[in-house]
Write a protein that holds these residues in place. Structure first.
Motif, PDB file in Angstrom:
ATOM      1  N   VAL A  29      19.357  -8.037 131.708  1.00 45.83           N
ATOM      2  CA  VAL A  29      19.343  -8.244 132.811  1.00 45.83           C
ATOM      3  C   VAL A  29      17.428  -8.897 133.149  1.00 45.83           C
ATOM      4  O   VAL A  29      17.437  -9.921 133.770  1.00 45.83           O
ATOM      5  N   ARG A  30      16.561  -8.176 132.150  1.00 45.45           N
ATOM      6  CA  ARG A  30      15.290  -8.934 132.255  1.00 45.45           C
ATOM      7  C   ARG A  30      15.164 -10.356 132.208  1.00 45.45           C
ATOM      8  O   ARG A  30      14.158 -11.176 133.475  1.00 45.45           O
ATOM      9  N   GLU A  31      16.162 -10.795 131.527  1.00 43.31           N
ATOM     10  CA  GLU A  31      15.892 -12.459 131.149  1.00 43.31           C
ATOM     11  C   GLU A  31      17.116 -13.446 132.187  1.00 43.31           C
ATOM     12  O   GLU A  31      16.563 -14.268 132.731  1.00 43.31           O
ATOM     13  N   ILE A  32      18.068 -12.638 133.107  1.00 43.43           N
ATOM     14  CA  ILE A  32      18.645 -12.442 134.025  1.00 43.43           C
ATOM     15  C   ILE A  32      17.170 -13.196 135.530  1.00 43.43           C
ATOM     16  O   ILE A  32      17.682 -13.712 135.928  1.00 43.43           O
ATOM     17  N   MET A  33      16.593 -11.972 135.490  1.00 44.65           N
ATOM     18  CA  MET A  33      16.140 -12.378 136.405  1.00 44.65           C
ATOM     19  C   MET A  33      14.818 -13.220 136.262  1.00 44.65           C
ATOM     20  O   MET A  33      14.793 -13.961 137.016  1.00 44.65           O
ATOM     21  N   GLN A  34      14.153 -13.101 135.025  1.00 44.72           N
ATOM     22  CA  GLN A  34      13.075 -14.081 134.285  1.00 44.72           C
ATOM     23  C   GLN A  34      13.895 -15.620 134.727  1.00 44.72           C
ATOM     24  O   GLN A  34      13.192 -16.356 134.980  1.00 44.72           O
ATOM     25  N   THR A  35      15.232 -16.165 134.331  1.00 39.71           N
ATOM     26  CA  THR A  35      16.041 -17.570 134.758  1.00 39.71           C
ATOM     27  C   THR A  35      16.460 -17.577 136.102  1.00 39.71           C
ATOM     28  O   THR A  35      16.476 -18.588 136.471  1.00 39.71           O
ATOM     29  N   HIS A  36      16.286 -16.708 136.996  1.00 36.56           N
ATOM     30  CA  HIS A  36      16.902 -16.478 137.978  1.00 36.56           C
ATOM     31  C   HIS A  36      16.225 -16.746 139.006  1.00 36.56           C
ATOM     32  O   HIS A  36      17.512 -16.802 140.388  1.00 36.56           O
ATOM     33  N   CYS A  37      15.841 -15.194 138.646  1.00 35.38           N
ATOM     34  CA  CYS A  37      15.121 -14.717 140.357  1.00 35.38           C
ATOM     35  C   CYS A  37      13.335 -14.712 140.887  1.00 35.38           C
ATOM     36  O   CYS A  37      13.000 -14.956 141.954  1.00 35.38           O
ATOM     37  N   VAL A  38      12.635 -14.449 139.138  1.00 37.43           N
ATOM     38  CA  VAL A  38      11.164 -14.542 139.646  1.00 37.43           C
ATOM     39  C   VAL A  38      10.902 -16.126 140.485  1.00 37.43           C
ATOM     40  O   VAL A  38       9.207 -15.737 140.509  1.00 37.43           O
ATOM     41  N   SER A  39      11.073 -17.317 140.657  1.00 38.66           N
ATOM     42  CA  SER A  39      11.094 -17.789 140.813  1.00 38.66           C
ATOM     43  C   SER A  39      10.812 -18.082 141.894  1.00 38.66           C
ATOM     44  O   SER A  39       9.719 -18.235 142.913  1.00 38.66           O
ATOM     45  N   CYS A  40      10.669 -17.633 143.114  1.00 43.41           N
ATOM     46  CA  CYS A  40      11.227 -16.813 144.222  1.00 43.41           C
ATOM     47  C   CYS A  40      10.680 -15.754 144.619  1.00 43.41           C
ATOM     48  O   CYS A  40      10.089 -14.916 145.171  1.00 43.41           O
ATOM     49  N   HIS A  41      11.102 -14.731 143.525  1.00 41.34           N
ATOM     50  CA  HIS A  41      10.760 -12.851 143.883  1.00 41.34           C
ATOM     51  C   HIS A  41       9.792 -12.583 143.312  1.00 41.34           C
ATOM     52  O   HIS A  41      10.049 -11.793 141.702  1.00 41.34           O
ATOM     53  N   HIS A  42       8.589 -12.621 143.960  1.00 39.22           N
ATOM     54  CA  HIS A  42       6.907 -12.189 142.553  1.00 39.22           C
ATOM     55  C   HIS A  42       6.231 -11.948 143.813  1.00 39.22           C
ATOM     56  O   HIS A  42       6.420 -12.486 145.091  1.00 39.22           O
ATOM     57  N   THR A  43       5.329 -11.543 143.158  1.00 37.60           N
ATOM     58  CA  THR A  43       4.122 -10.903 144.499  1.00 37.60           C
ATOM     59  C   THR A  43       4.021 -12.427 144.933  1.00 37.60           C
ATOM     60  O   THR A  43       3.111 -13.301 144.216  1.00 37.60           O
ATOM     61  N   ASN A  44       3.929 -12.227 146.514  1.00 40.70           N
ATOM     62  CA  ASN A  44       3.153 -13.295 147.093  1.00 40.70           C
ATOM     63  C   ASN A  44       3.973 -14.643 147.166  1.00 40.70           C
ATOM     64  O   ASN A  44       3.607 -15.942 147.372  1.00 40.70           O
ATOM     65  N   GLY A  45       5.814 -14.167 146.499  1.00 41.25           N
ATOM     66  CA  GLY A  45       6.409 -15.335 147.062  1.00 41.25           C
ATOM     67  C   GLY A  45       7.053 -15.879 147.877  1.00 41.25           C
ATOM     68  O   GLY A  45       6.792 -14.628 149.146  1.00 41.25           O
ATOM     69  N   PRO A  46       7.608 -16.177 147.976  1.00 35.78           N
ATOM     70  CA  PRO A  46       8.175 -16.979 149.431  1.00 35.78           C
ATOM     71  C   PRO A  46       9.662 -15.546 149.851  1.00 35.78           C
ATOM     72  O   PRO A  46       9.871 -15.148 150.848  1.00 35.78           O
ATOM     73  N   ALA A  47      10.139 -14.762 148.860  1.00 35.60           N
ATOM     74  CA  ALA A  47      11.166 -13.665 148.975  1.00 35.60           C
ATOM     75  C   ALA A  47      10.582 -12.235 149.290  1.00 35.60           C
ATOM     76  O   ALA A  47       9.246 -12.420 148.819  1.00 35.60           O
ATOM     77  N   PRO A  48      10.958 -11.364 150.110  1.00 32.93           N
ATOM     78  CA  PRO A  48      10.227 -10.881 150.677  1.00 32.93           C
ATOM     79  C   PRO A  48       9.760  -9.625 149.351  1.00 32.93           C
ATOM     80  O   PRO A  48       9.771  -8.508 150.159  1.00 32.93           O
ATOM     81  N   PHE A  49      10.739  -9.448 148.205  1.00 33.56           N
ATOM     82  CA  PHE A  49       9.591  -8.823 147.920  1.00 33.56           C
ATOM     83  C   PHE A  49      10.283  -9.002 146.162  1.00 33.56           C
ATOM     84  O   PHE A  49      10.935 -10.272 145.067  1.00 33.56           O
ATOM     85  N   SER A  50       9.575  -8.249 145.425  1.00 35.14           N
ATOM     86  CA  SER A  50       9.612  -8.840 143.746  1.00 35.14           C
ATOM     87  C   SER A  50      10.811  -8.411 142.568  1.00 35.14           C
ATOM     88  O   SER A  50      11.435  -6.880 143.098  1.00 35.14           O
ATOM     89  N   LEU A  51      10.854  -8.841 141.886  1.00 35.38           N
ATOM     90  CA  LEU A  51      11.852  -8.570 141.251  1.00 35.38           C
ATOM     91  C   LEU A  51      11.566  -8.936 139.797  1.00 35.38           C
ATOM     92  O   LEU A  51      12.229  -9.398 138.456  1.00 35.38           O
ATOM     93  N   VAL A  52      10.185  -8.773 139.169  1.00 38.12           N
ATOM     94  CA  VAL A  52       9.076  -8.938 137.988  1.00 38.12           C
ATOM     95  C   VAL A  52       9.818  -7.858 137.330  1.00 38.12           C
ATOM     96  O   VAL A  52       9.301  -8.182 136.122  1.00 38.12           O
ATOM     97  N   ARG A  53       9.056  -6.610 137.475  1.00 40.83           N
ATOM     98  CA  ARG A  53       9.999  -5.455 136.504  1.00 40.83           C
ATOM     99  C   ARG A  53      10.387  -4.660 136.814  1.00 40.83           C
ATOM    100  O   ARG A  53      11.434  -4.587 137.720  1.00 40.83           O
ATOM    101  N   TYR A  54      11.132  -4.065 136.001  1.00 40.01           N
ATOM    102  CA  TYR A  54      12.539  -2.993 135.663  1.00 40.01           C
ATOM    103  C   TYR A  54      11.596  -2.254 137.209  1.00 40.01           C
ATOM    104  O   TYR A  54      12.622  -1.779 137.775  1.00 40.01           O
ATOM    105  N   GLU A  55      10.380  -1.706 137.283  1.00 43.60           N
ATOM    106  CA  GLU A  55      10.159  -1.063 138.115  1.00 43.60           C
ATOM    107  C   GLU A  55      10.857  -1.498 139.748  1.00 43.60           C
ATOM    108  O   GLU A  55      10.349  -0.492 140.472  1.00 43.60           O
ATOM    109  N   ASP A  56      10.441  -3.055 139.718  1.00 43.32           N
ATOM    110  CA  ASP A  56      10.683  -3.463 141.196  1.00 43.32           C
ATOM    111  C   ASP A  56      12.539  -3.689 141.059  1.00 43.32           C
ATOM    112  O   ASP A  56      12.780  -3.612 142.149  1.00 43.32           O
TER     113      ASP A  56
END
Length: 104
Positions: A29-56
């Motif tokens: 799961v972490r690798e999938i998030m890193q590969t496909h999601c966190v380019s937008c879903h990170h702190t101050n990114g264009p997406a509305p919430f972060s998906l960087v950490r397990y807690e996110d």
């Protein structure tokens, strides 16, 4: 209505992840998030919430499974099978099944 786990089992022929162990945050799961999601879903990114950490991700696991299974996310057109594109950013059936099983 079929459960997320049942859908994942059907997609993967009873196998999710590499081997018979269920998917975890650590793999894949972490690798999938890193590969496909966190380019937008990170702190101050264009997406509305972060998906960087397990807690996110963990509190949003069902939501992530839903929007990825409907091919709403990642937002990449065209839909699978319509046109073959180089450097396609969509999720593979194996990645989708892993997210479904993890969320379940």
């Amino acid at each position: 209505m079929m459960s997320l786990a049942a859908i994942a089992t059907l997609i993967c022929g009873g196998q999710v992840g590499s081997g018979s162990s269920p998917p975890t945050w650590a793999h894949p799961v972490r690798e999938i998030m890193q590969t496909h999601c966190v380019s937008c879903h990170h702190t101050n990114g264009p997406a509305p919430f972060s998906l960087v950490r397990y807690e996110d991700v963990a509190p949003r696991a069902a939501f992530v499974a839903e929007v990825t299974s409907q091919h709403i996310m990642p937002p990449w057109l065209p839909r699978p099978g319509e046109v073959e594109l180089r450097d396609h950013r969509g999720l593979s059936p194996h990645e989708l099944a892993a997210l479904q099983a993890w969320a379940a």
